[in-house]
Write a protein that holds these residues in place. Structure first.
Motif, PDB file in Angstrom:
ATOM      1  N   LEU A  67       0.808  -1.216   0.000  1.00 17.31           N
ATOM      2  CA  LEU A  67       0.000   0.000   0.000  1.00 17.31           C
ATOM      3  C   LEU A  67       0.845   1.272   0.000  1.00 17.31           C
ATOM      4  O   LEU A  67       0.446   2.287  -0.586  1.00 17.31           O
ATOM      5  CB  LEU A  67      -0.934  -0.009   1.222  1.00 17.31           C
ATOM      6  CG  LEU A  67      -1.918  -1.186   1.294  1.00 17.31           C
ATOM      7  CD1 LEU A  67      -2.871  -0.992   2.470  1.00 17.31           C
ATOM      8  CD2 LEU A  67      -2.691  -1.327  -0.007  1.00 17.31           C
ATOM      9  N   ALA A  68       1.977   1.275   0.659  1.00 21.18           N
ATOM     10  CA  ALA A  68       2.805   2.485   0.707  1.00 21.18           C
ATOM     11  C   ALA A  68       3.285   2.856  -0.690  1.00 21.18           C
ATOM     12  O   ALA A  68       3.207   4.020  -1.109  1.00 21.18           O
ATOM     13  CB  ALA A  68       3.988   2.279   1.650  1.00 21.18           C
ATOM     14  N   GLU A  69       3.806   1.843  -1.424  1.00 24.70           N
ATOM     15  CA  GLU A  69       4.248   2.113  -2.793  1.00 24.70           C
ATOM     16  C   GLU A  69       3.069   2.508  -3.666  1.00 24.70           C
ATOM     17  O   GLU A  69       3.187   3.393  -4.527  1.00 24.70           O
ATOM     18  CB  GLU A  69       4.934   0.876  -3.365  1.00 24.70           C
ATOM     19  CG  GLU A  69       6.305   0.597  -2.791  1.00 24.70           C
ATOM     20  CD  GLU A  69       6.968  -0.573  -3.502  1.00 24.70           C
ATOM     21  OE1 GLU A  69       7.170  -0.468  -4.722  1.00 24.70           O
ATOM     22  OE2 GLU A  69       7.252  -1.581  -2.834  1.00 24.70           O
ATOM     23  N   ALA A  70       1.941   1.859  -3.475  1.00 20.18           N
ATOM     24  CA  ALA A  70       0.757   2.174  -4.275  1.00 20.18           C
ATOM     25  C   ALA A  70       0.308   3.611  -4.025  1.00 20.18           C
ATOM     26  O   ALA A  70       0.013   4.357  -4.966  1.00 20.18           O
ATOM     27  CB  ALA A  70      -0.371   1.206  -3.955  1.00 20.18           C
ATOM     28  N   ALA A  71       0.268   4.015  -2.753  1.00 20.23           N
ATOM     29  CA  ALA A  71      -0.174   5.375  -2.426  1.00 20.23           C
ATOM     30  C   ALA A  71       0.770   6.413  -3.017  1.00 20.23           C
ATOM     31  O   ALA A  71       0.336   7.447  -3.556  1.00 20.23           O
ATOM     32  CB  ALA A  71      -0.257   5.546  -0.913  1.00 20.23           C
ATOM     33  N   GLU A  72       2.068   6.141  -2.928  1.00 20.77           N
ATOM     34  CA  GLU A  72       3.037   7.080  -3.484  1.00 20.77           C
ATOM     35  C   GLU A  72       2.868   7.197  -4.992  1.00 20.77           C
ATOM     36  O   GLU A  72       2.921   8.294  -5.557  1.00 20.77           O
ATOM     37  CB  GLU A  72       4.455   6.615  -3.141  1.00 20.77           C
ATOM     38  CG  GLU A  72       5.539   7.561  -3.640  1.00 20.77           C
ATOM     39  CD  GLU A  72       6.924   7.068  -3.289  1.00 20.77           C
ATOM     40  OE1 GLU A  72       7.895   7.695  -3.739  1.00 20.77           O
ATOM     41  OE2 GLU A  72       7.037   6.050  -2.572  1.00 20.77           O
ATOM     42  N   SER A  73       2.654   6.067  -5.667  1.00 20.23           N
ATOM     43  CA  SER A  73       2.481   6.090  -7.116  1.00 20.23           C
ATOM     44  C   SER A  73       1.173   6.763  -7.509  1.00 20.23           C
ATOM     45  O   SER A  73       1.115   7.500  -8.495  1.00 20.23           O
ATOM     46  CB  SER A  73       2.526   4.659  -7.667  1.00 20.23           C
ATOM     47  OG  SER A  73       2.647   4.671  -9.073  1.00 20.23           O
ATOM     48  N   TYR A  74       0.115   6.522  -6.732  1.00 15.37           N
ATOM     49  CA  TYR A  74      -1.147   7.228  -7.001  1.00 15.37           C
ATOM     50  C   TYR A  74      -0.941   8.740  -6.900  1.00 15.37           C
ATOM     51  O   TYR A  74      -1.464   9.507  -7.717  1.00 15.37           O
ATOM     52  CB  TYR A  74      -2.217   6.793  -5.992  1.00 15.37           C
ATOM     53  CG  TYR A  74      -2.950   5.522  -6.353  1.00 15.37           C
ATOM     54  CD1 TYR A  74      -3.505   5.355  -7.622  1.00 15.37           C
ATOM     55  CD2 TYR A  74      -3.119   4.494  -5.411  1.00 15.37           C
ATOM     56  CE1 TYR A  74      -4.197   4.185  -7.942  1.00 15.37           C
ATOM     57  CE2 TYR A  74      -3.801   3.328  -5.729  1.00 15.37           C
ATOM     58  CZ  TYR A  74      -4.329   3.186  -6.995  1.00 15.37           C
ATOM     59  OH  TYR A  74      -5.001   2.046  -7.321  1.00 15.37           O
TER      60      TYR A  74
END
Length: 744
Positions: free
Chosen positions: A311-318
């Motif tokens: 989720l951390a990588e996903a949130a940053e990419s979003y």
């Protein structure tokens, strides 16, 4: 024309035109008169006999496209370029005219004939044209013709014989044509052959090998194509081959070539589509943030990482993809609980959906203040007001709305405050909602100094007659709104007139305010009021009324006395006090102290007559009892033992700066031109034309030497405006005449 002649039996010579030539020899007009068939016959005979001018005459009568085409063809066949161009120009065939005109300077008959054969655009003519070009010693022209016609085999044979250094170009062009037709094996072989010729430049060899790479990939030999493309190390070729590999399903090779070409977005896109996230991650940092392609790639990467639970990588990419709603959703989730970062995203992006999620989160957490903030950013005004009312945070809501709300939001807030009796806050909300009449009503109902000032500002800015009338009624005490008191209504009336641009009324009001303060003994306040009025009027380039000028001059004369005494200028202080004493009715709060000071200073300065007169005036019963003990005996002595020869010391002279008429230095009106003479703010004397200048701060007139002396004695301050000034910044004394004050 052909004529047959013979001798008859009688030895007579007889001549006769041959029948084959007779039609061409006849007059055109006569032939035309006979019949249309005869004219056509004449044209046909003329063409057969190459009598082109005769054929032109007939064709120009008929204007038949078929005739012109036959005539042009005959001229071309005879290699009569000029006549052919003439025909094509007449019929409007610009391309043929331009082509023929380029041949006008060709001298070799064989070369000229070859060019003409090419213009016929017939297959049977090209071989003959090639033969003539070679015969004329122009094999390169023949080769150029074959290449233009894409006759690759003939072109290759010609190049073998006449121009071998062109073989590689011919092979590449031939290969390109084969590739375009989909004959990939033949094209691959031809590109490979082109790469084998010696003496090529690096660019030519690169084009050949690029063709080999493309055709190999298209033909299914992806490994060979990828290897050749990588060996070339040419970014455009590598990227082109990568696209071909991707479309053919060779994703690993495609991603490798994209990366080699510096197309990191495309490489990362391939890796993401194949769920090779470990390979994609290093490339994501090298992908530009701008552009729809980058955003789409980041969104795909983020969605894939979210599905994996990263989720951390996903949130940053979003967030990098500017999908703030998804970024906030993840950061507010129970798994991440990164609320502060989510709130920062909401504030910077102002995404309404994201802010709505943040508001719901804060409301559930019992944080009403932040919930209100994000409801306002989400443009959910009704929900924000309900929450503010429930939690008692309507004032916070009003602050959060600032100037960015919509009228309906401000109306709700105003209604709440008005019901609660907070009229000033209600007025602020009404003003932001554009309901100026309600705003003025509430400001006046609040009645405090700031609220009345706000009402004046609203009325002045709007210039609405009804609002102005309402404020004026309030300030005049004639309105039902005027009930709280405690406000200097005259001061606000002055500001209202200034806001409305009614400077005459403003000046009158300022005079009234100053007089009221002066009568109460508030000389500093009165002086400040008059000074502010002068400065405002001068800033607007309006003439200051004479009455206001004289009022300030008199008050400033009194203010200057203390300064002059401290500098031991007792004569100046005495003469200014005499000026004030002459208008003592305007200083009712301090009649006795002023007259007492005047008696003492006049006696000290040698103005004995004035001192005696003022002392006798103080002996009146209503004033005598108020004289201070320190001066009472001295004043009584002056009054009871008058000197019959008492006289005032002569007043220094100073000519009028406008008409040069002589006059006293302390006389403020010229007896000749009747002008009010400007007062020197440093000495209280007349300004002189030679010494006249202005204070750099307030722009009031003064005499240069007197101003410098006063400023140096008072810590560099102007005696009028008390601003610190640089005496070296004074305008050059005497630069122009002083301005004549206004009358009235």
């Amino acid at each position: 024309f052909a004529v047959a002649s013979w001798q008859t039996e009688t030895s007579t010579i007889v001549s006769e035109t041959l029948a084959t030539h007779a039609a061409a020899a006849e007059d055109v007009d006569e032939t035309w008169k006979q019949s249309e068939e005869a004219a056509i016959e004449r044209f046909t005979r003329a063409i057969a006999l190459n009598k082109l001018e005769v054929a032109w005459e007939v064709a120009s009568r008929f204007r038949s496209p078929e005739m012109w085409e036959r005539l042009a063809h005959r001229a071309m066949t005879r290699v009569d370029v000029a006549f052919a161009a003439r025909v094509y120009r007449f019929v409007g065939d610009a391309s043929m005219v331009m082509s023929l005109e380029r041949l006008e300077h060709v001298e070799d008959t064989n070369e000229l004939a070859a060019h003409v054969l090419v213009l016929f655009e017939r297959d049977e003519c090209y071989d003959r044209a090639q033969e003539l070009f070679v015969r004329a010693g122009k094999p390169k022209e023949a080769l150029r013709m074959r290449r233009d016609l894409k006759h690759w085999d003939e072109a290759a044979r010609l190049a073998e014989t006449h121009q071998q250094d062109a073989l590689d170009d011919i092979c590449r062009e031939h290969a390109g044509a084969l590739e375009a037709r989909g004959e990939l094996d033949a094209a691959l072989a031809m590109f490979a052959r082109a790469a084998e010729f010696p003496g090529q430049t690096a660019a030519e060899l690169r084009r050949s090998r690029a063709g080999v790479a493309r055709c190999a990939i298209k033909a299914g030999d992806a490994r060979r194509g990828a290897r050749v493309a990588l060996e070339l190390n040419d970014a455009p070729t590598t990227r082109e081959c990568a696209v071909l590999l991707e479309s053919s399903g060779y994703f690993s090779d495609a991603a490798r070539l994209f990366e080699q070409a510096g197309a990191f977005e495309d490489a990362a896109s391939v890796y993401v589509s194949q769920k090779q996230f470990d390979l994609a991650k290093p490339l994501m940092d090298r992908v530009a943030n701008a552009g729809p392609t980058a955003s789409s790639l980041r969104l795909r990467y983020a969605a894939a990482k979210e599905s994996q639970g990263a989720l951390a990588e996903a949130a940053e990419s979003y967030e990098l993809a500017r999908d703030f709603d998804a970024a906030v959703r993840l950061r507010l989730s129970d798994e991440m609980r990164d609320a502060e970062r989510a709130f920062a995203i909401c504030r910077s992006s102002a995404s309404q959906e994201a802010c709505a999620m943040a508001a719901a989160y804060c409301r559930a957490a019992g944080d009403a203040t932040r919930a209100l903030e994000f409801l306002v950013l989400a443009r959910r005004g009704a929900d924000a007001f309900e929450l503010a009312r429930e939690t008692g945070n309507v004032e916070t809501l009003a602050r959060l709305l600032g100037d960015d709300g919509v009228p309906e939001e401000y109306r709700r807030v105003a209604s709440y405050f008005e019901t609660a009796g907070s009229f000033s806050k209600a007025a602020d909300a009404h003003r932001r909602a554009g309901r100026l009449d309600h705003a003025v009503r509430c400001y006046l109902k609040a009645g405090d100094d700031d609220s009345v000032g706000a009402a004046v500002a609203v009325a002045g800015d709007s210039r609405d007659d009804a609002l102005v009338a309402r404020v004026v009624d309030f300030l005049s005490g004639d309105s039902s709104d005027a009930g709280n008191g405690g406000v200097s209504h005259s001061a606000w009336l002055f500001k209202l007139h200034v806001a409305l641009g009614d400077y005459d009324a403003a000046a009158k009001t300022s005079g009234v305010i100053a007089q009221q303060e002066q009568e109460m003994g508030n000389y500093k306040l009165a002086h400040a009021q008059l000074l502010a009025s002068h400065v405002e009027l001068m800033k607007e380039r309006k003439s200051v009324p004479g009455g206001l000028n004289r009022q300030l001059a008199l008050l400033h004369s009194y203010v200057l006395v203390k300064s002059l005494v401290s500098r031991n200028d007792h004569e100046g202080a005495a003469r200014l006090l005499r000026r004030v004493a002459a208008n003592i009715s305007k200083f009712p709060a301090h009649v006795v102290p002023i007259l007492t000071s005047a008696v003492v200073e006049c006696a000290r300065a040698g103005l004995k007559k004035t001192s005696l007169e003022l002392a006798q005036r103080l002996m009146k019963p209503e004033l005598r009892a108020k004289i201070g003990d320190a001066y009472k005996r001295k004043i009584e002595t002056i009054a009871r033992k008058p000197d019959p020869n008492a006289a005032d010391k002569p007043e220094p002279g100073s000519p009028c700066p406008f008409c040069d008429a002589p006059g006293g230095a302390y006389e403020m009106t010229c007896e000749v031109c009747r002008a009010d003479v400007p007062l020197c703010v440093a000495s209280g004397r007349r300004v002189t034309r030679e010494e006249w200048t202005r204070c750099p701060a307030c722009r009031f007139p003064c005499n240069a030497d007197a101003f410098k002396t006063a400023a140096l004695a008072e810590n560099g301050e102007c005696p009028m405006c008390r601003a610190r000034v640089d005496v070296d910044a004074l305008e050059r004394p005497g630069s122009g005449a002083p301005e004549r004050p206004g009358r009235g």
